[in-house]
Design a protein around this motif. Sequence first.
Motif, PDB file in Angstrom:
ATOM      1  N   TRP A  92       0.836  -1.199   0.000  1.00 42.23           N
ATOM      2  CA  TRP A  92       0.000   0.000   0.000  1.00 42.23           C
ATOM      3  C   TRP A  92       0.870   1.248   0.000  1.00 42.23           C
ATOM      4  CZ3 TRP A  92      -3.191  -2.072   4.736  1.00 42.23           C
ATOM      5  CH2 TRP A  92      -3.903  -3.219   4.336  1.00 42.23           C
ATOM      6  N   ILE A  93       0.279   2.368  -0.367  1.00 40.63           N
ATOM      7  CA  ILE A  93       1.014   3.626  -0.347  1.00 40.63           C
ATOM      8  C   ILE A  93       0.757   4.337   0.977  1.00 40.63           C
ATOM      9  CG2 ILE A  93       0.868   3.828  -2.855  1.00 40.63           C
ATOM     10  CD1 ILE A  93      -1.280   5.960  -2.482  1.00 40.63           C
ATOM     11  N   SER A  94       1.589   5.326   1.298  1.00 41.54           N
ATOM     12  CA  SER A  94       1.454   6.026   2.575  1.00 41.54           C
ATOM     13  C   SER A  94       0.161   6.839   2.603  1.00 41.54           C
ATOM     14  CB  SER A  94       2.652   6.946   2.797  1.00 41.54           C
ATOM     15  OG  SER A  94       2.749   7.888   1.745  1.00 41.54           O
ATOM     16  N   PRO A  95      -0.564   6.832   3.729  1.00 44.49           N
ATOM     17  CA  PRO A  95      -1.831   7.570   3.806  1.00 44.49           C
ATOM     18  C   PRO A  95      -1.652   9.073   3.984  1.00 44.49           C
ATOM     19  CG  PRO A  95      -1.395   6.462   5.873  1.00 44.49           C
ATOM     20  CD  PRO A  95      -0.312   6.032   4.932  1.00 44.49           C
ATOM     21  N   VAL A  96      -0.514   9.491   4.546  1.00 50.52           N
ATOM     22  CA  VAL A  96      -0.225  10.917   4.716  1.00 50.52           C
ATOM     23  C   VAL A  96       1.214  11.175   4.284  1.00 50.52           C
ATOM     24  CG1 VAL A  96      -1.874  11.305   6.589  1.00 50.52           C
ATOM     25  CG2 VAL A  96       0.453  10.563   7.120  1.00 50.52           C
ATOM     26  N   ALA A  97       1.509  12.437   4.021  1.00 44.13           N
ATOM     27  CA  ALA A  97       2.857  12.796   3.572  1.00 44.13           C
ATOM     28  C   ALA A  97       3.708  13.263   4.747  1.00 44.13           C
ATOM     29  CB  ALA A  97       2.768  13.898   2.519  1.00 44.13           C
ATOM     30  N   SER A  98       4.988  12.932   4.709  1.00 41.71           N
ATOM     31  CA  SER A  98       5.973  13.428   5.673  1.00 41.71           C
ATOM     32  C   SER A  98       5.508  13.246   7.116  1.00 41.71           C
ATOM     33  CB  SER A  98       6.262  14.914   5.406  1.00 41.71           C
ATOM     34  OG  SER A  98       7.301  15.373   6.233  1.00 41.71           O
ATOM     35  N   ALA A  99       5.431  11.992   7.541  1.00 39.57           N
ATOM     36  CA  ALA A  99       4.961  11.687   8.893  1.00 39.57           C
ATOM     37  C   ALA A  99       6.119  11.265   9.796  1.00 39.57           C
ATOM     38  CB  ALA A  99       3.916  10.585   8.844  1.00 39.57           C
ATOM     39  N   ARG A 100       5.906  11.406  11.098  1.00 39.07           N
ATOM     40  CA  ARG A 100       6.903  11.002  12.090  1.00 39.07           C
ATOM     41  C   ARG A 100       6.251  10.027  13.062  1.00 39.07           C
ATOM     42  NH1 ARG A 100       8.199  12.792  17.128  1.00 39.07           N
ATOM     43  NH2 ARG A 100       6.754  14.551  16.942  1.00 39.07           N
ATOM     44  N   LEU A 101       6.984   8.985  13.431  1.00 41.77           N
ATOM     45  CA  LEU A 101       6.443   7.972  14.334  1.00 41.77           C
ATOM     46  C   LEU A 101       6.372   8.511  15.760  1.00 41.77           C
ATOM     47  CD1 LEU A 101       5.500   5.001  14.582  1.00 41.77           C
ATOM     48  CD2 LEU A 101       7.866   4.423  15.158  1.00 41.77           C
ATOM     49  N   VAL A 102       5.193   8.382  16.369  1.00 35.12           N
ATOM     50  CA  VAL A 102       4.994   8.803  17.755  1.00 35.12           C
ATOM     51  C   VAL A 102       5.000   7.592  18.673  1.00 35.12           C
ATOM     52  CG1 VAL A 102       3.402   9.909  19.384  1.00 35.12           C
ATOM     53  CG2 VAL A 102       3.698  10.849  17.083  1.00 35.12           C
ATOM     54  N   GLN A 103       4.252   6.564  18.299  1.00 34.84           N
ATOM     55  CA  GLN A 103       4.197   5.334  19.089  1.00 34.84           C
ATOM     56  C   GLN A 103       4.093   4.152  18.145  1.00 34.84           C
ATOM     57  OE1 GLN A 103       0.849   4.830  21.805  1.00 34.84           O
ATOM     58  NE2 GLN A 103       2.220   3.933  23.337  1.00 34.84           N
ATOM     59  N   SER A 104       4.952   3.174  18.333  1.00 33.04           N
ATOM     60  CA  SER A 104       4.993   2.026  17.432  1.00 33.04           C
ATOM     61  C   SER A 104       4.028   0.932  17.868  1.00 33.04           C
ATOM     62  CB  SER A 104       6.416   1.465  17.357  1.00 33.04           C
ATOM     63  OG  SER A 104       6.857   1.062  18.640  1.00 33.04           O
ATOM     64  N   PHE A 105       3.787   0.014  16.958  1.00 32.35           N
ATOM     65  CA  PHE A 105       2.947  -1.155  17.222  1.00 32.35           C
ATOM     66  C   PHE A 105       3.720  -2.155  18.079  1.00 32.35           C
ATOM     67  CE2 PHE A 105       2.053  -5.547  16.061  1.00 32.35           C
ATOM     68  CZ  PHE A 105       0.676  -5.636  16.183  1.00 32.35           C
ATOM     69  N   GLY A 106       3.000  -2.880  18.939  1.00 32.82           N
ATOM     70  CA  GLY A 106       3.621  -3.963  19.697  1.00 32.82           C
ATOM     71  C   GLY A 106       3.811  -3.630  21.165  1.00 32.82           C
ATOM     72  N   TRP A 107       4.659  -4.415  21.812  1.00 31.62           N
ATOM     73  CA  TRP A 107       4.881  -4.263  23.246  1.00 31.62           C
ATOM     74  C   TRP A 107       5.700  -3.020  23.541  1.00 31.62           C
ATOM     75  CZ3 TRP A 107       2.324  -6.838  26.855  1.00 31.62           C
ATOM     76  CH2 TRP A 107       1.706  -8.051  26.500  1.00 31.62           C
ATOM     77  N   GLN A 108       5.242  -2.262  24.543  1.00 33.01           N
ATOM     78  CA  GLN A 108       5.925  -1.052  24.987  1.00 33.01           C
ATOM     79  C   GLN A 108       6.284  -1.210  26.459  1.00 33.01           C
ATOM     80  OE1 GLN A 108       6.259   1.313  22.504  1.00 33.01           O
ATOM     81  NE2 GLN A 108       5.092  -0.070  21.190  1.00 33.01           N
ATOM     82  N   GLY A 109       7.502  -0.829  26.831  1.00 36.43           N
ATOM     83  CA  GLY A 109       7.925  -0.930  28.219  1.00 36.43           C
ATOM     84  C   GLY A 109       8.417  -2.320  28.572  1.00 36.43           C
ATOM     85  N   THR A 110       8.827  -2.489  29.811  1.00 34.23           N
ATOM     86  CA  THR A 110       9.358  -3.771  30.277  1.00 34.23           C
ATOM     87  C   THR A 110       8.747  -4.141  31.623  1.00 34.23           C
ATOM     88  OG1 THR A 110      11.221  -2.648  31.357  1.00 34.23           O
ATOM     89  CG2 THR A 110      11.562  -3.443  29.097  1.00 34.23           C
ATOM     90  N   GLY A 111       8.857  -5.416  31.955  1.00 31.90           N
ATOM     91  CA  GLY A 111       8.402  -5.897  33.257  1.00 31.90           C
ATOM     92  C   GLY A 111       6.915  -5.696  33.471  1.00 31.90           C
ATOM     93  N   ALA A 112       6.559  -5.302  34.702  1.00 26.45           N
ATOM     94  CA  ALA A 112       5.155  -5.135  35.057  1.00 26.45           C
ATOM     95  C   ALA A 112       4.507  -3.961  34.334  1.00 26.45           C
ATOM     96  CB  ALA A 112       5.026  -4.942  36.570  1.00 26.45           C
ATOM     97  N   LYS A 113       5.321  -3.057  33.803  1.00 28.32           N
ATOM     98  CA  LYS A 113       4.788  -1.882  33.112  1.00 28.32           C
ATOM     99  C   LYS A 113       4.619  -2.105  31.608  1.00 28.32           C
ATOM    100  CE  LYS A 113       6.661   1.477  36.390  1.00 28.32           C
ATOM    101  NZ  LYS A 113       7.504   2.695  36.561  1.00 28.32           N
ATOM    102  N   ALA A 114       4.939  -3.290  31.151  1.00 30.67           N
ATOM    103  CA  ALA A 114       4.828  -3.574  29.717  1.00 30.67           C
ATOM    104  C   ALA A 114       3.366  -3.569  29.284  1.00 30.67           C
ATOM    105  CB  ALA A 114       5.466  -4.920  29.400  1.00 30.67           C
ATOM    106  N   ARG A 115       3.116  -2.936  28.161  1.00 32.46           N
ATOM    107  CA  ARG A 115       1.770  -2.859  27.606  1.00 32.46           C
ATOM    108  C   ARG A 115       1.836  -3.127  26.107  1.00 32.46           C
ATOM    109  NH1 ARG A 115       1.145  -2.973  32.187  1.00 32.46           N
ATOM    110  NH2 ARG A 115      -0.181  -1.720  33.576  1.00 32.46           N
ATOM    111  N   PHE A 116       0.795  -3.769  25.599  1.00 34.04           N
ATOM    112  CA  PHE A 116       0.748  -4.059  24.168  1.00 34.04           C
ATOM    113  C   PHE A 116      -0.053  -2.984  23.456  1.00 34.04           C
ATOM    114  CE2 PHE A 116      -1.099  -5.998  20.365  1.00 34.04           C
ATOM    115  CZ  PHE A 116       0.049  -6.493  19.753  1.00 34.04           C
TER     116      PHE A 116
END
Length: 211
Positions: A92-116
């Motif tokens: 697919w092509i990009s939905p918007v032009a010139s974007a910056r990643l704020v939060q990625s897909f997947g697990w964030q953080g470590t240990g008890a604070k990890a969130r998907f």
Amino acid sequence: MAKPEISWPQDKPSPETMPRMGWVRWLIAGLILMTLALASHTSGRAARLIMANTQHWIETSTHVPAGAHLGSLSLPMPKGIASPAAKTVPHWISPVASARLVQSFGWQGTGAKARFNPAATIKAGLHAPVEAGMMASVVRVSRTAVEVRANGYLVDFKGIAPAALHKGQRVQPTTVIGHLRSRELTLGATKDGYPVNPLGSALFGAGWIRH
């Protein structure tokens, strides 16, 4: 009683010669590689002569058919190494032009604070137009989101002011499905009910994202 003498067909190697065929093949492969290396460092008439003589020897001494160019011959690629031509490109092509990643897909953080995080959040220009990015069918339209279906995926665009769309409408990759309400767009994708990375190489890809 004398044992009958076993005669081997003329077109098949005898047991005495079979063990020697393995190293002969390796020797042939080595000679071909040495010839290619020599020709690559030689130019002009000498290089053409080397290639022509080796080509003739291959055609008359091996099972390579006549007309097969020496330069096109290659050894089998080891398992696990993909050919450069087989690289996966985004579908697919990009939905918007010139974007910056704020939060990625997947697990964030470590240990008890990890969130998907089942989606990816990107930042673009204020009120930037958002395109579908693929041929799809509109599934749902709300005040702040548009959901479409494409190639078995459900893709959710959140944080937009939708355009005049209706359920079941077919959209093209460059169809503007809305504008950002501010600067952030949250992209979510699922397949068979399971979240998948919308910035994966099989979907939007990540080449258009600035980190």
